[in-house]
Design a protein around this motif. Structure first.
Motif, mmCIF file in Angstrom:
data_model
loop_
_atom_site.group_PDB
_atom_site.id
_atom_site.type_symbol
_atom_site.label_atom_id
_atom_site.label_comp_id
_atom_site.label_asym_id
_atom_site.label_seq_id
_atom_site.Cartn_x
_atom_site.Cartn_y
_atom_site.Cartn_z
ATOM 1 N N MET A 189 0.836 -1.176 0.000
ATOM 2 C CA MET A 189 0.000 0.000 0.000
ATOM 3 C C MET A 189 0.890 1.251 0.000
ATOM 4 O O MET A 189 1.900 1.296 0.682
ATOM 5 N N VAL A 190 0.456 2.250 -0.768
ATOM 6 C CA VAL A 190 1.153 3.533 -0.827
ATOM 7 C C VAL A 190 0.130 4.644 -0.653
ATOM 8 O O VAL A 190 -1.057 4.468 -0.934
ATOM 9 N N LYS A 191 0.609 5.801 -0.201
ATOM 10 C CA LYS A 191 -0.290 6.933 0.012
ATOM 11 C C LYS A 191 -0.183 7.907 -1.156
ATOM 12 O O LYS A 191 0.912 8.340 -1.525
ATOM 13 N N LEU A 192 -1.330 8.256 -1.733
ATOM 14 C CA LEU A 192 -1.421 9.280 -2.757
ATOM 15 C C LEU A 192 -1.755 10.594 -2.063
ATOM 16 O O LEU A 192 -2.711 10.670 -1.293
ATOM 17 N N VAL A 193 -0.949 11.628 -2.319
ATOM 18 C CA VAL A 193 -1.204 12.963 -1.786
ATOM 19 C C VAL A 193 -1.291 13.911 -2.983
ATOM 20 O O VAL A 193 -0.318 14.091 -3.710
ATOM 21 N N VAL A 194 -2.476 14.469 -3.185
ATOM 22 C CA VAL A 194 -2.715 15.348 -4.330
ATOM 23 C C VAL A 194 -3.378 16.632 -3.854
ATOM 24 O O VAL A 194 -4.254 16.612 -2.997
ATOM 25 N N SER A 195 -2.909 17.760 -4.397
ATOM 26 C CA SER A 195 -3.458 19.070 -4.045
ATOM 27 C C SER A 195 -3.957 19.762 -5.312
ATOM 28 O O SER A 195 -3.329 19.655 -6.371
ATOM 29 N N THR A 196 -5.066 20.463 -5.175
ATOM 30 C CA THR A 196 -5.604 21.243 -6.289
ATOM 31 C C THR A 196 -5.849 22.669 -5.824
ATOM 32 O O THR A 196 -6.125 22.919 -4.655
ATOM 33 N N PHE A 197 -5.740 23.584 -6.768
ATOM 34 C CA PHE A 197 -6.008 24.991 -6.490
ATOM 35 C C PHE A 197 -6.632 25.607 -7.732
ATOM 36 O O PHE A 197 -6.160 25.368 -8.851
ATOM 37 N N ALA A 198 -7.687 26.364 -7.558
ATOM 38 C CA ALA A 198 -8.327 27.069 -8.661
ATOM 39 C C ALA A 198 -8.649 28.487 -8.221
ATOM 40 O O ALA A 198 -9.412 28.685 -7.285
ATOM 41 N N LEU A 199 -8.028 29.449 -8.873
ATOM 42 C CA LEU A 199 -8.304 30.859 -8.604
ATOM 43 C C LEU A 199 -9.469 31.273 -9.488
ATOM 44 O O LEU A 199 -9.386 31.167 -10.707
ATOM 45 N N HIS A 200 -10.576 31.673 -8.898
ATOM 46 C CA HIS A 200 -11.774 32.087 -9.640
ATOM 47 C C HIS A 200 -12.323 30.966 -10.514
ATOM 48 O O HIS A 200 -12.647 31.170 -11.683
ATOM 49 N N GLY A 201 -12.371 29.762 -9.936
ATOM 50 C CA GLY A 201 -12.929 28.639 -10.671
ATOM 51 C C GLY A 201 -13.182 27.464 -9.752
ATOM 52 O O GLY A 201 -12.926 27.530 -8.552
ATOM 53 N N LYS A 202 -13.709 26.404 -10.321
ATOM 54 C CA LYS A 202 -13.964 25.186 -9.566
ATOM 55 C C LYS A 202 -13.328 24.027 -10.315
ATOM 56 O O LYS A 202 -13.408 23.944 -11.534
ATOM 57 N N ILE A 203 -12.705 23.131 -9.551
ATOM 58 C CA ILE A 203 -12.015 21.996 -10.142
ATOM 59 C C ILE A 203 -12.583 20.703 -9.564
ATOM 60 O O ILE A 203 -12.863 20.623 -8.368
ATOM 61 N N TRP A 204 -12.781 19.735 -10.427
ATOM 62 C CA TRP A 204 -13.238 18.401 -10.043
ATOM 63 C C TRP A 204 -12.100 17.440 -10.344
ATOM 64 O O TRP A 204 -11.567 17.426 -11.465
ATOM 65 N N LEU A 205 -11.715 16.635 -9.353
ATOM 66 C CA LEU A 205 -10.591 15.726 -9.487
ATOM 67 C C LEU A 205 -11.089 14.284 -9.375
ATOM 68 O O LEU A 205 -11.841 13.959 -8.456
ATOM 69 N N PHE A 206 -10.648 13.450 -10.299
ATOM 70 C CA PHE A 206 -11.065 12.050 -10.357
ATOM 71 C C PHE A 206 -9.855 11.134 -10.308
ATOM 72 O O PHE A 206 -8.809 11.449 -10.888
ATOM 73 N N LEU A 207 -9.996 10.011 -9.629
ATOM 74 C CA LEU A 207 -9.017 8.932 -9.694
ATOM 75 C C LEU A 207 -9.744 7.784 -10.368
ATOM 76 O O LEU A 207 -10.736 7.281 -9.841
ATOM 77 N N ASP A 208 -9.243 7.390 -11.538
ATOM 78 C CA ASP A 208 -9.977 6.501 -12.433
ATOM 79 C C ASP A 208 -11.344 7.141 -12.665
ATOM 80 O O ASP A 208 -11.397 8.306 -13.015
ATOM 81 N N GLU A 209 -12.432 6.495 -12.448
ATOM 82 C CA GLU A 209 -13.727 7.115 -12.713
ATOM 83 C C GLU A 209 -14.413 7.644 -11.457
ATOM 84 O O GLU A 209 -15.553 8.082 -11.498
ATOM 85 N N GLU A 210 -13.703 7.679 -10.333
ATOM 86 C CA GLU A 210 -14.297 8.094 -9.057
ATOM 87 C C GLU A 210 -13.926 9.534 -8.701
ATOM 88 O O GLU A 210 -12.741 9.892 -8.677
ATOM 89 N N LEU A 211 -14.925 10.356 -8.411
ATOM 90 C CA LEU A 211 -14.695 11.724 -7.964
ATOM 91 C C LEU A 211 -14.076 11.690 -6.571
ATOM 92 O O LEU A 211 -14.638 11.097 -5.658
ATOM 93 N N ILE A 212 -12.891 12.298 -6.423
ATOM 94 C CA ILE A 212 -12.220 12.276 -5.123
ATOM 95 C C ILE A 212 -12.121 13.646 -4.472
ATOM 96 O O ILE A 212 -11.836 13.744 -3.283
ATOM 97 N N SER A 213 -12.349 14.726 -5.253
ATOM 98 C CA SER A 213 -12.205 16.056 -4.670
ATOM 99 C C SER A 213 -12.913 17.088 -5.544
ATOM 100 O O SER A 213 -12.961 16.941 -6.763
ATOM 101 N N THR A 214 -13.450 18.118 -4.902
ATOM 102 C CA THR A 214 -13.983 19.272 -5.618
ATOM 103 C C THR A 214 -13.413 20.530 -4.971
ATOM 104 O O THR A 214 -13.204 20.574 -3.767
ATOM 105 N N GLY A 215 -13.139 21.512 -5.784
ATOM 106 C CA GLY A 215 -12.608 22.763 -5.263
ATOM 107 C C GLY A 215 -11.133 22.656 -4.920
ATOM 108 O O GLY A 215 -10.483 21.650 -5.152
ATOM 109 N N SER A 216 -10.590 23.721 -4.358
ATOM 110 C CA SER A 216 -9.189 23.755 -3.937
ATOM 111 C C SER A 216 -9.051 22.954 -2.657
ATOM 112 O O SER A 216 -9.734 23.235 -1.668
ATOM 113 N N SER A 217 -8.178 21.937 -2.671
ATOM 114 C CA SER A 217 -8.056 21.068 -1.501
ATOM 115 C C SER A 217 -6.797 20.217 -1.583
ATOM 116 O O SER A 217 -6.114 20.189 -2.599
#
Length: 87
Positions: free
Chosen positions: A1-29
């Motif tokens: 097992m390994v840990k995935l650490v992912v960060s997102t940032f959107a200035l004046h927008g919204k971002i949707w992040l998926f791992l394979d077909e699963e939504l894992i994050s919305t917005g800056s996080s």
């Protein structure tokens, strides 16, 4: 097992992040997930926001998946991208 650490940032927008077909994050996080060793994954995103504003996607762990993207949203107000990695 390994840990995935992912960060997102959107200035004046919204971002949707998926791992394979699963939504894992919305917005800056920052998101941490445990992944199986020896597997392949696809990390992909969709962003909608003001033209000219910036967004970024950063993967700091695991080492095999390290990634950094910083872009500007174009006049179409929507962007997408992704990449494949193995653990």
């Amino acid at each position: 097992m390994v840990k995935l650490v992912v960060s997102t940032f959107a200035l004046h927008g919204k971002i949707w992040l998926f791992l394979d077909e699963e939504l894992i994050s919305t917005g800056s996080s920052t998101k941490e997930l445990v992944l199986k060793t020896g597997e392949s994954y696809v990390l992909h995103w969709v962003i909608k926001g003001d033209p000219g504003s910036t967004y970024s996607v950063s993967v700091s762990s695991p080492r095999e998946a390290q990634y950094l993207l910083t872009r500007v949203i174009g006049v179409g107000e929507k962007e997408f991208g992704g990449y494949k990695f193995s653990t």
